[in-house]
Design a protein around this motif. Structure first.
Motif, mmCIF file in Angstrom:
data_model
loop_
_atom_site.group_PDB
_atom_site.id
_atom_site.type_symbol
_atom_site.label_atom_id
_atom_site.label_comp_id
_atom_site.label_asym_id
_atom_site.label_seq_id
_atom_site.Cartn_x
_atom_site.Cartn_y
_atom_site.Cartn_z
ATOM 1 N N ASP A 349 0.374 -0.697 -0.347
ATOM 2 C CA ASP A 349 -0.390 -0.122 -0.202
ATOM 3 C C ASP A 349 0.625 1.121 -0.062
ATOM 4 O O ASP A 349 0.737 2.551 0.951
ATOM 5 N N VAL A 351 2.617 4.718 -0.724
ATOM 6 C CA VAL A 351 1.617 5.405 -1.468
ATOM 7 C C VAL A 351 3.513 6.990 -1.205
ATOM 8 O O VAL A 351 3.160 6.610 -0.894
ATOM 9 N N SER A 362 -0.739 3.759 -3.996
ATOM 10 C CA SER A 362 -1.272 3.254 -3.300
ATOM 11 C C SER A 362 -0.275 0.793 -4.001
ATOM 12 O O SER A 362 -1.070 0.654 -3.837
ATOM 13 N N THR A 363 0.467 1.061 -4.413
ATOM 14 C CA THR A 363 1.028 -0.495 -5.133
ATOM 15 C C THR A 363 1.593 -1.128 -4.241
ATOM 16 O O THR A 363 2.102 -0.633 -2.680
ATOM 17 N N SER A 364 1.455 -2.498 -3.793
ATOM 18 C CA SER A 364 1.551 -3.567 -3.500
ATOM 19 C C SER A 364 2.372 -4.096 -4.584
ATOM 20 O O SER A 364 1.560 -4.773 -5.425
ATOM 21 N N GLY A 399 2.375 3.456 3.629
ATOM 22 C CA GLY A 399 2.649 2.412 3.419
ATOM 23 C C GLY A 399 4.208 2.054 4.068
ATOM 24 O O GLY A 399 4.632 2.687 4.719
ATOM 25 N N GLU A 549 0.057 3.699 -11.487
ATOM 26 C CA GLU A 549 -1.416 2.959 -10.352
ATOM 27 C C GLU A 549 -0.604 1.507 -11.360
ATOM 28 O O GLU A 549 0.486 1.360 -12.377
#
Length: 587
Positions: A349, A351, A362-364, A399, A549
């Motif tokens: 998550d 940012v 919000s990258t995982s 995050g 994204e």
């Protein structure tokens, strides 16, 4: 005027040595060529082949050391200004003024080219329309993406309609979408304005679009012809095969190159390995292939012809473009099909914002030890920001980030000690020798004495570096090798490579990926960005980002399937995924 727009006869150009005891550099060595008006011509060749030197001579920026060069029926050595008045030249690093807006840059180049006021606005509108920059005229050039900068550079070069347009690697560092758009502009101008264009490129698929291709090597033309004519040399030598179940394509590729003398070249593509046999043994014996695998013939491509010609000339000189023994994994390692399962990078998550702008949203994802993980995306997608956060150079806005078991919120310095980083631009000391750079960076990593000497000796051998060479004078591919050697001196657990193959030729790219594969087989985790989509096939998994994204995540095969069941190559998959996401954002 004859229909021959460029004529070179026994052309020689020598760069005098700048330091005592160093030999002069013979950049062009008796080169001969003739280029017709109205054609789109490509120059291809390894780093240091003389492509840029030739273009600068044609543009009247250098004086030939010997031989004759005529451009537009003008002797360039006698009257360079008359040539410059009729051509446009876009070098690799085009001179945009980044503090000026798009429109102000166009105005400046219109003034420099003395474009009449009565046709200036019409020219502006046309160039802005075909480069898709109409809605960005007030944006500072420094705030444009890489692809948009290249298109603005092309528009500035075309403020007047030249008799000859020279483009020196215009798509270096540009993502596939921008590269496609850039070539659309070039081909439209060639068709509508009947431009004569000379272009140098490291992309063989770009050269395939051209009328004539000149393959250069060590200052000479090795071969010339249309792409179709050049491909005739490799008919009957081009094949592909699918890896056995559970074997990765890059592992099969390494196995083929190590275990048979009948293969000239091999690369992963799609869910296959494409390879080329030698003219002496065009059909590969079944005994040379892994059990249960059979080869199928495929249509020859220009890159096959390029690789064969380069390998043949280098073999004649008793050299090898790719040192298999030095770079490819041993058979024992080559049979490894999966990296260790323990994740070495955790992103949850994450940012990153710059003011109101969200660079990463919000990258995982996670990366396992010994994995080659590709981070792909258009220019401005957030890849470099993600890289900088993972390297501990930039904090996340929110995050969780863990690298090598370290939480980057609390232990960035400890994490940095366990990673290596190769930036997109050459970041070593250009005025120092190779040895000086390695000693300096080894000391910075805390190495000294015999351990430092041993690591430097290993690096010089592995990367075939000349310890006395001045770093700034190295060809681009050798600079990349030096940067990688410096980043590996302290034996990091993870290495981050930011577009390490940008601007280098196919032979150098293959050698580089052989080294990357070897590192992964030794258990080193590799995180890499690239704009060469075919290189994504070497990765165990890839992630595609755009506008911060995360759009797709998985193995190359999974990502291709996500893009569409009928899509077989990564370049098409990348474009389809990004365009679909952008279309969804507009609705």
């Amino acid at each position: 005027m004859t229909d021959c727009i460029i004529s070179a006869c026994d052309l020689v150009h020598v760069f005098a040595s700048k330091s005592k005891g160093t030999a002069d550099v013979r950049a062009l060595d008796g080169l001969n060529l003739k280029i017709k008006a109205g054609e789109l011509t490509a120059l291809v060749g390894p780093d240091g082949a003389g492509k840029t030197t030739l273009m600068r001579l044609i543009a009247g920026l250098y004086q030939p050391s010997a031989g004759q060069l005529k451009v537009l029926d003008i002797d360039v050595a006698q009257d360079p200004q008359s040539v410059q008045d009729r051509i446009s030249y876009m070098p690799q690093r085009f001179g945009l003024y980044e503090d000026l807006s798009v429109q102000e840059n166009l105005d400046l180049y219109a003034d420099l080219h003395a474009v009449p006021q009565d046709i200036r606005q019409q020219r502006f509108e046309r160039l802005l329309a075909i480069t898709d920059l109409t809605y960005f005229t007030q944006r500072p050039a420094g705030q444009l993406s890489g692809g948009m900068k290249q298109k603005l550079g092309l528009a500035c070069a075309l403020m007047r309609t030249p008799d000859l347009l020279i483009l020196d690697e215009p798509s270096v560092g540009v993502d596939p979408l921008s590269r496609r758009d850039l070539w659309g502009v070039i081909e439209q101008l060639v068709h509508e304005e009947h431009l004569t264009v000379m272009i140098s490129t490291a992309y063989m698929d770009e050269a395939e679009r051209c009328d004539q291709v000149y393959i250069m090597y060590e200052g000479k033309i090795l071969k010339q012809g249309s792409p179709q004519q050049l491909c005739e040399d490799v008919k009957g030598l081009t094949w592909e095969l699918k890896p056995p179940q559970e074997m990765k394509a890059r592992v099969l590729q390494a196995h083929l190159l190590r275990n048979t003398a009948y293969i000239t070249d091999a690369v992963p593509k799609g869910n296959t390995v494409r390879f080329m046999t030698t003219p002496q043994q065009p059909v590969l014996p079944a005994t040379e292939l892994p059990e249960g695998v059979s080869a199928q013939s495929r249509e020859a491509e220009l890159e096959d012809a390029f690789m064969l010609i380069l390998h043949q000339i280098q073999n004649q000189q008793d050299q090898t473009a790719i040192d298999h023994d030095a770079h490819l994994p041993s058979d024992k390692n080559a049979l490894k099909s999966e990296p260790d399962q323990a994740p070495v990078i955790l992103v949850k998550d994450v940012v990153r914002k710059f003011g109101d702008f969200t660079a990463v949203a919000s990258t995982s994802f996670q990366v396992q030890r010994g994995e080659i993980f590709g981070l792909l995306g258009p220019n401005g997608a957030g890849k470099t920001t993600t890289f900088r956060m993972l390297c501990g150079l930039l904090p996340a806005t929110s995050g969780a980030l863990e690298v090598a078991g370290m939480n980057l919120r609390y232990a960035r310095a400890q994490a940095r000690a366990r990673i290596g980083y190769v930036s997109q631009k050459f970041a070593l000391y250009s005025n120092l020798t190779v040895l000086d750079n390695l000693q300096f960076f080894g000391g910075a990593y805390g190495l000294s004495g015999n351990k430092l000497k041993t690591r430097i000796d290993q690096a010089l051998t592995q990367f075939h570096l000349d310890l006395h060479a001045k770093s700034g004078d190295l060809p681009e591919g050798h600079k990349k090798h030096l940067a990688m050697a410096a980043a590996l001196l302290h034996e990091p657990e993870i290495i981050f490579l930011d577009e390490p193959t940008s601007g280098i030729d196919p032979i150098a790219r293959r050698a580089f990926w052989s080294i990357i594969g070897e590192l992964a087989d030794q258990g080193i985790t590799v995180i890499i960005t690239t704009h060469f989509m075919e290189e994504a096939e070497y990765c165990d998994r890839i992630a595609i980002q755009d506008a911060g994204e995360l759009l797709a995540l998985g193995s190359p095969q999974q990502v291709r399937q996500f893009a569409g069941s009928d899509i077989l190559d990564m370049n098409s998959a990348f474009i389809a995924i990004v365009e679909k996401a952008r279309a969804a954002q507009k609705t």
